[in-house]
Design an enzyme around this catalytic site. Sequence first.
Site, PDB file in Angstrom:
ATOM      1  N   GLY A  91      32.561  46.666  39.140  1.00  0.00           N
ATOM      2  CA  GLY A  91      31.269  46.192  38.666  1.00  0.00           C
ATOM      3  C   GLY A  91      31.230  44.676  38.621  1.00  0.00           C
ATOM      4  N   SER A  92      30.515  44.158  37.648  1.00  0.00           N
ATOM      5  CA  SER A  92      30.266  42.713  37.601  1.00  0.00           C
ATOM      6  C   SER A  92      31.474  41.866  37.245  1.00  0.00           C
ATOM      7  CB  SER A  92      29.123  42.419  36.624  1.00  0.00           C
ATOM      8  OG  SER A  92      27.911  42.940  37.120  1.00  0.00           O
TER       9      SER A  92
END
Length: 487
Positions: free
Chosen positions: A218-219
């Site tokens: 993810g981020s």
Amino acid sequence: MNKSLRQLFTMVIALFTILGLSTTIIMAIKANTLNADPRNVRALYHEYGSPRGSIIASDGTVLAKSEKSDDAFAYQRSYSNGPVYAPVTGYFSVTTRADRGIEASRNTLLNGENSQLWLAKFKALFTGAENKGATIETSIDPKLQKLAYQILGDQQGAVVAMEPDTGRILAMVSTPSYDPNSLASHNTTQVNKAYSSLITDQSNPMLNRATSELYPPGSTFKIVVAAAALESGKYDTNTSVPAGASYTLPGTVTALTNTSSAANGSNGKMPLLDAFAYSSNTAFAQLGVTLGQDTVADQAKKMGFGTSITVDGTSSSGLTMKATASKFPTATSADRLALASIGQGDTLETPLLNAMIASAVANGGTMMQPTLVDRVRSSDLTVVSENAPSKFSQAFSKETASKLNTMMQAVITKEDPQLQIDGTKVAAKTGTAQIGNNSANDSWITGFAPADDPKIAVAVVVHNVNAFGSEAAGPIMQQIMQEALKQ
């Protein structure tokens, strides 16, 4: 006649040469491999006939030890708080050779047969005393290990805590876990039943998720993309980058959006620092495409992607403990690159590498080799070997590390103030990767503290939950940091 004798003599010499070579290969070159072979029951029984060394935590807490028993195996292996430390210790069983953890990576030291223990072996031979295995002193902090295990609870996930400037692993937790004591019993029927139950369990409790499971990051992967941008010399923390409420992936009709309006920017643009702090998908997807495949991939490689990272041991000490290589695509289309740049699509990472990346930011761009063992002592307490911190890679420049540090602090001050620690500056990056047809998430956070004088770096992943990284993983990191900074 003389010719026949010469030919026979030559043949005998050749056969003796072949026999000598094969014996050398078996007894020297392949000795460790053959001893470690799970089918070598004789070697296993031999190991149970002598006291195996202990595995201990950094404060002296005994994690694994051997005590005399009243049966044919002579010694019984036992584990304190077995499930808590299982990813660290592994197991030692009468039916299955140690194939994971320190029991495997330091096997020849624990069983007393390693060449480094020659002096202790000589003393035992000379005095008639029993040959004893070495003690393995780990870097594990029991308070952090137990706390991380307790907080993860019934959730599937992993926690790795490290010292940024040394690479020493302070905690390595994986849940669900298993109890090595169930495999250390001398009742072979019970052991086989327990092992069969564990390997068929769908939750895979014997898997060390900290080192051997790959998750979409993810981020948290935006740290890598931000590093690539800063290292290119074309971007700074205040550089305006394209963002917007929506971004259509190149060559598709798929629209990428953000989870908050703050991540959209103003008039389709925002400063790089804000794009990072508010975790703008539209900004970082476009940034990854602009930087290009080679630039992002090269930066990912410098930060450990594509490398199977050694955590402990060598071929001479046992079965080397290695982390599965994290993955970033080496050749892909623009739309896949956009997704990969926000930690989705084909990007996969281990929690260990996630912690190492945070550590590199904390350590001025230098990524340290992760280690699990501080030192090895022979039975007479003589230090056989001691770990010295070593460099894994120069992930990025000190200047880039300073800017990333500032950007990671902004995540806490601007987006997630609930994760602040009183009196301490915290630097972090959250991540929420959609999995299972977007029906659930892998929730991440990675960071370090204090941001202005880093003492600990932590990475947390909680698998298959309906929550953002800041909600599911954030409080876990926060509590571990608070405990570490109290010490």
